[in-house]
Motif scaffolding. Structure first.
Motif, PDB file in Angstrom:
ATOM      1  N   SER A 212       0.841  -1.192   0.000  1.00 15.38           N
ATOM      2  CA  SER A 212       0.000   0.000   0.000  1.00 15.38           C
ATOM      3  C   SER A 212       0.882   1.250   0.000  1.00 15.38           C
ATOM      4  O   SER A 212       0.468   2.324  -0.412  1.00 15.38           O
ATOM      5  N   SER A 213       2.137   1.101   0.470  1.00 12.90           N
ATOM      6  CA  SER A 213       3.101   2.207   0.415  1.00 12.90           C
ATOM      7  C   SER A 213       4.299   1.748  -0.433  1.00 12.90           C
ATOM      8  O   SER A 213       4.381   0.588  -0.813  1.00 12.90           O
ATOM      9  N   VAL A 214       5.215   2.683  -0.683  1.00  7.80           N
ATOM     10  CA  VAL A 214       6.432   2.320  -1.432  1.00  7.80           C
ATOM     11  C   VAL A 214       7.631   2.617  -0.544  1.00  7.80           C
ATOM     12  O   VAL A 214       7.672   3.659   0.116  1.00  7.80           O
ATOM     13  N   PHE A 215       8.593   1.683  -0.515  1.00  7.71           N
ATOM     14  CA  PHE A 215       9.833   1.908   0.227  1.00  7.71           C
ATOM     15  C   PHE A 215      10.996   1.687  -0.730  1.00  7.71           C
ATOM     16  O   PHE A 215      10.989   0.741  -1.522  1.00  7.71           O
ATOM     17  N   ALA A 216      11.994   2.585  -0.657  1.00 12.97           N
ATOM     18  CA  ALA A 216      13.168   2.450  -1.529  1.00 12.97           C
ATOM     19  C   ALA A 216      14.417   2.352  -0.680  1.00 12.97           C
ATOM     20  O   ALA A 216      14.585   3.107   0.276  1.00 12.97           O
ATOM     21  N   ALA A 217      15.297   1.420  -1.005  1.00 16.23           N
ATOM     22  CA  ALA A 217      16.603   1.332  -0.333  1.00 16.23           C
ATOM     23  C   ALA A 217      17.678   1.322  -1.422  1.00 16.23           C
ATOM     24  O   ALA A 217      17.509   0.650  -2.439  1.00 16.23           O
ATOM     25  N   PRO A 218      18.755   2.068  -1.227  1.00 17.95           N
ATOM     26  CA  PRO A 218      19.825   2.018  -2.228  1.00 17.95           C
ATOM     27  C   PRO A 218      20.607   0.725  -2.080  1.00 17.95           C
ATOM     28  O   PRO A 218      20.431   0.001  -1.107  1.00 17.95           O
ATOM     29  N   ALA A 219      21.463   0.445  -3.050  1.00 15.31           N
ATOM     30  CA  ALA A 219      22.425  -0.641  -2.860  1.00 15.31           C
ATOM     31  C   ALA A 219      23.602  -0.056  -2.099  1.00 15.31           C
ATOM     32  O   ALA A 219      23.890   1.143  -2.208  1.00 15.31           O
ATOM     33  N   TYR A 220      24.275  -0.884  -1.339  1.00 16.00           N
ATOM     34  CA  TYR A 220      25.431  -0.410  -0.584  1.00 16.00           C
ATOM     35  C   TYR A 220      26.532  -0.034  -1.591  1.00 16.00           C
ATOM     36  O   TYR A 220      26.871  -0.837  -2.468  1.00 16.00           O
ATOM     37  N   PRO A 221      27.073   1.186  -1.512  1.00 10.47           N
ATOM     38  CA  PRO A 221      28.077   1.572  -2.512  1.00 10.47           C
ATOM     39  C   PRO A 221      29.397   0.826  -2.310  1.00 10.47           C
ATOM     40  O   PRO A 221      30.046   0.974  -1.274  1.00 10.47           O
ATOM     41  N   LEU A 222      29.749   0.015  -3.273  1.00  8.87           N
ATOM     42  CA  LEU A 222      30.955  -0.821  -3.168  1.00  8.87           C
ATOM     43  C   LEU A 222      31.958  -0.424  -4.237  1.00  8.87           C
ATOM     44  O   LEU A 222      31.575  -0.126  -5.372  1.00  8.87           O
ATOM     45  N   GLU A 223      33.222  -0.485  -3.888  1.00 10.36           N
ATOM     46  CA  GLU A 223      34.239  -0.170  -4.890  1.00 10.36           C
ATOM     47  C   GLU A 223      34.538  -1.391  -5.772  1.00 10.36           C
ATOM     48  O   GLU A 223      34.830  -1.269  -6.938  1.00 10.36           O
ATOM     49  N   GLU A 224      34.458  -2.563  -5.162  1.00  7.45           N
ATOM     50  CA  GLU A 224      34.768  -3.798  -5.901  1.00  7.45           C
ATOM     51  C   GLU A 224      33.511  -4.643  -6.033  1.00  7.45           C
ATOM     52  O   GLU A 224      33.027  -5.173  -5.038  1.00  7.45           O
ATOM     53  N   VAL A 225      32.980  -4.772  -7.236  1.00  4.03           N
ATOM     54  CA  VAL A 225      31.904  -5.735  -7.469  1.00  4.03           C
ATOM     55  C   VAL A 225      32.468  -6.761  -8.438  1.00  4.03           C
ATOM     56  O   VAL A 225      32.855  -6.431  -9.552  1.00  4.03           O
ATOM     57  N   PHE A 226      32.534  -7.991  -7.987  1.00  4.60           N
ATOM     58  CA  PHE A 226      33.218  -9.014  -8.766  1.00  4.60           C
ATOM     59  C   PHE A 226      32.265  -9.844  -9.606  1.00  4.60           C
ATOM     60  O   PHE A 226      32.466 -10.055 -10.782  1.00  4.60           O
ATOM     61  N   ASP A 227      31.203 -10.334  -8.935  1.00  7.85           N
ATOM     62  CA  ASP A 227      30.297 -11.261  -9.618  1.00  7.85           C
ATOM     63  C   ASP A 227      28.909 -11.133  -8.998  1.00  7.85           C
ATOM     64  O   ASP A 227      28.711 -11.506  -7.845  1.00  7.85           O
ATOM     65  N   PRO A 228      27.939 -10.597  -9.758  1.00 10.26           N
ATOM     66  CA  PRO A 228      26.599 -10.406  -9.190  1.00 10.26           C
ATOM     67  C   PRO A 228      25.760 -11.677  -9.104  1.00 10.26           C
ATOM     68  O   PRO A 228      24.638 -11.632  -8.590  1.00 10.26           O
TER      69      PRO A 228
END
Ligand code: AMP
Length: 305
Positions: A212-228
């Motif tokens: 009924s409401s909307v909630f937004a969360a960012p992704a944690y800002p990472l310097e190294e992203v290797f494999d999603p």
């Protein structure tokens, strides 16, 4: 409260701009169960072939994951091969070999049939329906899927969605399923299919939760992203694991669960396969949760005179 997870246990071969691995441990249920095991007890139902090594089973047991529902059958374990370009948000599936999943009929052991928290991780929606029919009165049902099943089994998938409290998909899948490019419109359509709450994962852009409401969360800002690979399942594991450990389904409880899910996913993408989750410690999870709070906290407007 424990969680029952049904999904894939797999060998993955993955290529990213930062490296490549062949036949490593993967699968939607594997990532989910490992992530949730940091919060609560997990019972796993899946199938593997006779090529599945004991060392992977040992690892799952070491996380206290109950494997009485894991069937080993003759044949090859499910194998997924995927590739990511510099845009790590979108996996390109190169090969899907269902192998032992082709003839798999999930049988929920009688001791799991009273499960209160059920996650239908990414598998054939017809199998997800079979599971739903065997679990008596689940309090919370969450369900995931992927483009492969949206394209091939959308009618069965809609039946699953109608019975889900939380439907968890990524933004490409939300667009594909709804036929809408705008995510708010897409969410409205998917909620109309019958999901009570829709959670849309947006990779490095975070998560949106629609009810009924909307909630937004960012992704944690990472310097190294290797494999999603597995980020979505790891998110769902943290989300459901936290809910099952607290039983708190209030709006505040759900928001905390979204952040725990995001924290778990942020660790998982730091290395291939489940390598980062293998070394993860509880204090690191708590520390990153606190950092997340600082990252997103801001004050309300001062009262106008
Ligand atoms: P995620 O990156 O969280 O969407 O999930 C990745 C995992 O899903 C990989 O470890 C794969 O083994 C698994 N997977 C990929 N395709 C399928 C499929 N068609 N059915 C079930 N599991 C799959």
């Amino acid at each position: 409260m424990s969680i029952l997870v049904v999904g894939s246990v797999a060998f993955d071969s993955v290529e990213t701009p930062f490296g490549q691995v062949e036949n490593v441990l993967g699968g939607s249920a594997t990532y989910f169960a490992t992530s949730a095991s940091f919060f609560t007890d997990v019972n796993l139902v899946a199938v593997v072939g006779d090529d599945f090594p004991e060392e992977h089973l040992e690892f799952l047991r070491s996380r206290n994951i109950d494997l009485r529902g894991l069937t080993r059958t003759s044949g090859k374990t499910f194998h997924w091969k995927g590739k990511y370009g510099y845009d790590l948000n979108e996996a390109q599936t190169l090969e899907t070999h269902l192998n032992v999943f082709e003839s798999f009929r999930p049988e929920i052991p009688p001791e799991y049939a009273d499960a209160e928290y059920l996650i239908l991780a990414n598998i054939d929606p017809d199998l997800q329906l079979e599971v739903l029919n065997q679990v008596k009165t689940p309090r919370v049902v969450a369900c995931d899927t992927m483009n492969f099943w949206i394209a091939s089994k959308s009618e069965s998938l809609k039946k699953v969605i109608q019975r889900a409290d939380f439907f968890i998909i990524n933004e490409g899948e939300a667009r594909q399923l709804s036929g809408e490019s705008n995510l708010v419109k897409a969410a409205r359509k998917i909620l109309d299919f019958g999901a009570k709450t829709l959670i849309i994962k947006r990779g490095e852009y975070g998560v949106l939760m629609f009810r009924s409401s909307v909630f937004a969360a960012p992704a944690y800002p990472l310097e190294e992203v290797f494999d999603p690979t597995g980020a979505g399942d790891t998110f769902a594991g943290g989300f459901m694991g936290y809910l099952a450990s607290t039983g708190d389904l209030s709006d505040d409880g759900l928001r905390r669960a979204i952040v725990f899910g995001s924290v778990m996913a942020s660790f998982n993408v730091e290395d291939f396969s489940l390598n980062r989750l293998k070394s993860l410690q509880h204090r690191e999870i708590e520390e990153r949760y606190r950092n997340f709070k600082n990252l997103t906290h801001f004050q309300g407007l001062p009262l106008s005179k």
